[in-house]
Design a protein around this motif. Structure first.
Motif, short mmCIF file in Angstrom:
data_model
loop_
_atom_site.label_atom_id
_atom_site.label_comp_id
_atom_site.label_asym_id
_atom_site.label_seq_id
_atom_site.Cartn_x
_atom_site.Cartn_y
_atom_site.Cartn_z
N GLY A 11 25.11 82.26 101.14
CA GLY A 11 25.08 81.30 100.04
C GLY A 11 24.48 80.00 100.53
O GLY A 11 23.60 79.99 101.37
N CYS A 12 24.97 78.89 100.05
CA CYS A 12 24.47 77.58 100.46
C CYS A 12 24.67 77.38 101.95
O CYS A 12 25.76 77.58 102.48
N THR A 16 28.05 77.49 105.24
CA THR A 16 28.06 78.35 106.41
C THR A 16 27.91 77.54 107.69
O THR A 16 28.59 77.78 108.68
N HIS A 79 32.61 83.93 103.03
CA HIS A 79 31.75 84.05 101.85
C HIS A 79 32.07 85.36 101.14
O HIS A 79 32.75 86.21 101.69
N THR A 83 28.90 89.63 95.73
CA THR A 83 28.20 89.04 94.58
C THR A 83 26.71 88.98 94.89
O THR A 83 26.30 88.33 95.85
N ASN A 85 23.12 87.84 94.94
CA ASN A 85 22.33 86.62 94.73
C ASN A 85 23.16 85.47 94.16
O ASN A 85 22.71 84.71 93.32
N ARG A 86 24.39 85.35 94.69
CA ARG A 86 25.28 84.32 94.15
C ARG A 86 26.43 84.06 95.10
O ARG A 86 26.98 84.98 95.70
N GLN A 87 26.81 82.79 95.20
CA GLN A 87 28.06 82.37 95.82
C GLN A 87 28.61 81.28 94.92
O GLN A 87 28.04 80.19 94.83
N ASP A 90 26.41 78.72 92.85
CA ASP A 90 25.05 78.77 93.41
C ASP A 90 24.47 80.14 93.10
O ASP A 90 24.94 81.16 93.61
N TYR A 95 20.43 82.52 97.58
CA TYR A 95 21.85 82.48 97.95
C TYR A 95 22.40 83.87 98.28
O TYR A 95 23.61 84.07 98.31
N ARG A 96 21.51 84.82 98.54
CA ARG A 96 21.95 86.19 98.83
C ARG A 96 22.70 86.26 100.16
O ARG A 96 22.54 85.42 101.03
N SER A 97 23.48 87.30 100.27
CA SER A 97 24.24 87.57 101.49
C SER A 97 23.36 88.41 102.42
O SER A 97 22.84 89.45 102.01
#
Length: 176
Positions: A11-12, A16, A79, A83, A85-87, A90, A95-97
């Protein structure tokens, strides 16, 4: 000291980065962008969502003090890997994992942890595992963002709870 590097998208990057800056055994953390198709994108370009880059942190750690497995266990606690493309609020492919490996010997460890987390979540994990490519360091004002801006709204309401979750869950791993 054996320094290894892994790049993580959770994510953002402010969130992290703030967590890994507090991990005992981590020697450096840098916010950046990777695995997109534009060379040296800016933050604005990445935020527009058409460069293909993920917001990431490049984590350098002393492998004699903390292993890749534990680095990744922390990653999956701080995180939501389920989800796409999202956290939180965001949203977007940036914002992908993702786990972006630097050395082929990191792949089996990362895949094993990823498989464990996926089983525990009922098969809902969307974290990608890819070789790190086309990395660009984020602009200076993004580096150490939480440390430099703890009172900013996003930091207080989004970053701080993630840092606190790390500190509660991994007490023995918090830097002195």
């Amino acid at each position: 000291m054996r320094i290894e590097t892994i790049t993580l998208g959770g994510g953002c990057f402010w969130c992290t980065e703030a967590v890994y800056e507090q991990v005992d055994g981590v020697v450096a953390v840098e916010s950046g962008y990777c695995n997109g198709h534009v060379l040296q994108p800016s933050y604005r370009q990445v935020c527009e969502g058409d460069t293909g880059h993920a917001e990431v942190v490049q984590v350098q750690f002393d492998a004699d003090r903390i292993g890749l497995r534990e680095i990744l266990e922390i990653f999956f606690v701080v995180h939501d890997p389920t989800t796409l493309n999202r956290q939180g609020n965001d949203v977007g492919t940036q914002y992908r994992s993702g786990i972006y490996w630097h050395a082929p010997e990191q792949v089996p460890v990362a895949q094993a942890v990823l498989d464990e987390v996926n089983r525990a979540s009922g098969g809902r994990v969307v974290t990608e595992l890819r070789q790190r490519q086309n990395y660009t360091r984020a602009e200076d004002y993004h580096q150490h963002y939480f440390a430099n801006n703890p009172g900013a709204g996003y930091c207080a309401f989004v970053v701080a709870p993630k840092v606190e979750k790390f500190r509660r869950t991994f007490r023995e791993r918090v830097k002195a």
